[in-house]
Design an enzyme around this catalytic site. Structure first.
Site, mmCIF file in Angstrom:
data_model
loop_
_atom_site.group_PDB
_atom_site.id
_atom_site.type_symbol
_atom_site.label_atom_id
_atom_site.label_comp_id
_atom_site.label_asym_id
_atom_site.label_seq_id
_atom_site.Cartn_x
_atom_site.Cartn_y
_atom_site.Cartn_z
ATOM 1 C CE LYS A 84 -4.496 0.779 0.198
ATOM 2 N NZ LYS A 84 -5.551 -0.089 -0.331
ATOM 3 N N GLY A 144 -20.076 6.954 2.612
ATOM 4 C CA GLY A 144 -19.007 7.223 1.640
ATOM 5 C C GLY A 144 -19.610 7.286 0.252
ATOM 6 N N GLY A 163 -17.638 8.065 -2.711
ATOM 7 C CA GLY A 163 -16.555 8.183 -3.687
ATOM 8 C C GLY A 163 -16.683 7.046 -4.679
ATOM 9 C CG ASN A 164 -14.145 4.007 -7.603
ATOM 10 O OD1 ASN A 164 -14.293 2.862 -7.199
ATOM 11 N ND2 ASN A 164 -14.019 4.292 -8.880
ATOM 12 N N GLY A 178 -18.360 4.026 -2.958
ATOM 13 C CA GLY A 178 -19.678 4.313 -2.408
ATOM 14 C C GLY A 178 -20.732 4.633 -3.458
ATOM 15 C CE1 TYR A 179 -18.309 7.819 -8.366
ATOM 16 C CE2 TYR A 179 -20.050 6.821 -9.660
ATOM 17 C CZ TYR A 179 -18.780 7.325 -9.575
ATOM 18 O OH TYR A 179 -17.984 7.356 -10.696
HETATM 19 P P1 NAD Z 1 -12.765 7.806 -2.697
HETATM 20 O O1 NAD Z 1 -11.705 8.776 -2.396
HETATM 21 O O2 NAD Z 1 -13.209 7.684 -4.093
HETATM 22 O O3 NAD Z 1 -14.047 8.107 -1.776
HETATM 23 C C1 NAD Z 1 -13.990 8.240 -0.394
HETATM 24 C C2 NAD Z 1 -15.364 8.725 0.068
HETATM 25 O O4 NAD Z 1 -15.403 8.688 1.494
HETATM 26 C C3 NAD Z 1 -15.671 10.152 -0.342
HETATM 27 O O5 NAD Z 1 -17.024 10.237 -0.736
HETATM 28 C C4 NAD Z 1 -15.489 10.956 0.944
HETATM 29 O O6 NAD Z 1 -16.294 12.110 0.994
HETATM 30 C C5 NAD Z 1 -15.951 9.913 1.952
HETATM 31 N N1 NAD Z 1 -15.440 10.175 3.291
HETATM 32 C C6 NAD Z 1 -14.197 10.555 3.657
HETATM 33 N N2 NAD Z 1 -14.154 10.690 4.995
HETATM 34 C C7 NAD Z 1 -15.387 10.372 5.454
HETATM 35 C C8 NAD Z 1 -15.990 10.311 6.731
HETATM 36 N N3 NAD Z 1 -15.277 10.620 7.821
HETATM 37 N N4 NAD Z 1 -17.293 9.949 6.824
HETATM 38 C C9 NAD Z 1 -17.989 9.645 5.732
HETATM 39 N N5 NAD Z 1 -17.491 9.668 4.495
HETATM 40 C C10 NAD Z 1 -16.218 10.044 4.365
HETATM 41 O O7 NAD Z 1 -12.248 6.403 -2.119
HETATM 42 P P2 NAD Z 1 -12.728 4.951 -2.554
HETATM 43 O O8 NAD Z 1 -11.789 4.445 -3.595
HETATM 44 O O9 NAD Z 1 -14.185 4.978 -2.803
HETATM 45 O O10 NAD Z 1 -12.409 4.105 -1.228
HETATM 46 C C11 NAD Z 1 -13.366 3.972 -0.170
HETATM 47 C C12 NAD Z 1 -12.966 2.793 0.712
HETATM 48 O O11 NAD Z 1 -12.938 1.601 -0.066
HETATM 49 C C13 NAD Z 1 -11.578 2.897 1.349
HETATM 50 O O12 NAD Z 1 -11.601 2.254 2.603
HETATM 51 C C14 NAD Z 1 -10.709 2.100 0.389
HETATM 52 O O13 NAD Z 1 -9.520 1.635 0.995
HETATM 53 C C15 NAD Z 1 -11.668 0.971 0.065
HETATM 54 N N6 NAD Z 1 -11.348 0.244 -1.161
HETATM 55 C C16 NAD Z 1 -11.245 0.906 -2.346
HETATM 56 C C17 NAD Z 1 -10.981 0.172 -3.497
HETATM 57 C C18 NAD Z 1 -10.943 0.820 -4.861
HETATM 58 O O14 NAD Z 1 -10.900 0.081 -5.838
HETATM 59 N N7 NAD Z 1 -11.004 2.134 -4.971
HETATM 60 C C19 NAD Z 1 -10.776 -1.212 -3.423
HETATM 61 C C20 NAD Z 1 -10.905 -1.843 -2.185
HETATM 62 C C21 NAD Z 1 -11.200 -1.100 -1.066
#
Ligand code: NAD
Length: 431
Positions: free
Chosen positions: A104, A233, A235-236, A238-239
């Protein structure tokens, strides 16, 4: 109380192992990262000043193959969070039977206050600083919190400039035009919903997913409201979780949130409209005909499925008792602390642990690497089918192990994963 992710994962490594005996030698190797690079990254800002950012890349364990894991840009990033996330990646890749280790990376920065030019210079400087620490047979980065395919585009370009080779397999989650894979953008969310579908069958909730071959009738139980889901959440992960949950799994997404707060509508949200609203206003809050709620209120809503998809430690001993969901699907990494976990298990909540539930991202990243190494490009349909097979297979291996040994799902997942890592370390003669 502040929960340290690395300490939580180390605790889980010791307490969530039901099969092989964890000897002191094994414990010593499994509880520490194998390699760490800590870097200072000077970047010229738009005002002409130089700002130095702190960055990390941590390779936790490469017994099963080259390191794999995302890169985060976050103001609160710490080496311990990155260590914990790298350990989680090691177990995730093993559980999903990918020939990869765990790694990571992260940079302490606030992307929301930086211009696109500053972010590009930081991304390029980060890759320059990593130098030969990464590569397709060493360690392969990908997007994570506050990084995306645009960031990966800059990073792969910088990597190729440095090596003088068009080695696209060195980074995944890239734009399609640079060897990115179909289906990578929503793979974490889609993979998570495959697990929820299986868990819903197990718990009798009844959630099906439409596919091209199964255009789908949702579980229409004559007039009963559709199963509900709550997502933290936006982001990628969550939405896309909200979109797939509504459009493909037929659920009512009753609440979503981002870092500023959440919104609630018991009838279910129009997710496409919420996405537009967030793009326009910067937040999901104040969406018409919904109630604004806080992130803590959101986590405590009564729902069939609760999906933490933001940051680690959303559910701790402080709020675990108030969680009112039938299924907790951990799309985020490390959203539940070990203390909270025992409370949730006592309440009978069906937990789909992170290393199982959010493996879709790294699985399609692995597909991307295979395509890049073979100069190939697979169809979206083929990717979704293979992703479904892998997620559903892993879910049932974990469920079966958990039932057979009467242990919680996380313990079953950790045991299966740790056995595979230990087997590889033994075969290499490390222990
Ligand atoms: P992202 O940056 O696209 O989105 C993060 C989201 O979390 C944003 O909407 C932000 O506003 C929100 N957020 C941040 N702090 C917050 C809080 N305190 N309370 C509520 N919402 C909050 O990130 P992502 O890629 O969507 O990743 C989200 C989670 O999924 C992380 O834990 C990441 O490690 C995990 N993850 C991501 C992937 C991937 O492919 N992107 C794969 C496996 C796991």
């Amino acid at each position: 109380m502040e929960t340290n992710l690395f300490e939580s994962v180390r605790e889980n490594i010791c307490t969530c192992i039901a099969g092989p005996e964890l000897t002191p030698n094994l414990e010593a190797v499994l509880k520490m990262p194998m390699k760490e690079l800590h870097i200072s990254i000077p970047v010229k800002m738009d005002d002409g000043n130089i700002k130095t950012f702190q960055g990390f890349r941590i390779q936790y364990n490469n017994a099963r193959g080259p390191g794999k894991g995302g890169i985060r840009f976050h103001p609160d990033e710490t080496a311990d969070t990155i260590r914990g996330l790298a350990a989680i990646m090691t177990l995730k890749c093993a559980l999903h039977e990918l020939p990869l280790g765990g790694a990571k990376g992260g940079v302490v920065c606030n992307p929301k206050s930086m211009s696109e030019g500053e972010l590009e210079r930081l991304s390029r400087a980060y890759i320059q600083a990593l130098g030969c620490f990464i590569g397709p047979d060493r360690d392969i980065p990908a997007p994570d919190v506050y990084t995306d395919e645009k960031t990966m585009g800059w990073m792969i370009d910088e990597y190729c400039r440095q090596t003088g080779k068009a080695e696209f397999g060195a980074i995944t989650g890239k734009p399609i035009s640079l060897g990115g894979s179909e289906g990578r953008h929503d793979s974490t969310a889609r993979g998570g919903w495959f697990c929820i579908r299986e868990a819903a069958r197990e718990t009798g909730i009844g959630i099906e997913m439409k596919t091209k071959t199964y255009p789908g009738e949702y579980s229409d139980k004559s007039g009963e409201p559709a199963p509900s889901a709550v997502i933290q959440g936006f982001g990628n992960v969550g939405y896309n979780a909200a979109l797939i949950g509504k459009e493909i799994s037929g659920c009512r997404i009753i609440a979503v949130s981002d870092s500023r707060g959440g919104i609630l509508s018991e009838e279910g949200l129009d997710i496409l409209a919420v996405i537009k609203h967030k793009k326009k206003t910067g937040s999901v809050q104040n969406f018409p005909e919904t109630e604004n709620i806080t992130n803590s209120q959101l986590l405590e809503l009564k729902t069939d499925v609760l999906i933490p998809a933001a940051l680690e430690n959303a559910i701790t001993e402080d709020n675990a008792d108030s969680i009112d969901a039938k299924i907790l699907a951990e799309f985020a990494n490390g959203p539940t602390s070990p203390m909270a976990e025992s409370i949730l298990n006592e309440k009978g909540i069906h937990i789909i642990p992170d290393i199982l539930c959010n493996g879709g991202g790294v699985i399609v990243s692995y597909f991307e690497m295979v395509q890049n190494l073979n100069l190939d490009h697979w169809s979206e349909d083929y990717i979704y089918r293979r992703l479904d097979e892998k997620m559903t297979g892993a879910y049932h291996r974990v469920l079966e192990y958990s039932k057979k040994n009467s242990i919680p799902m996380r313990m079953a997942a950790y045991t299966i994963a740790l056995e595979k890592v230990i087997d590889a370390m033994t075969a290499r003669g490390w222990i």
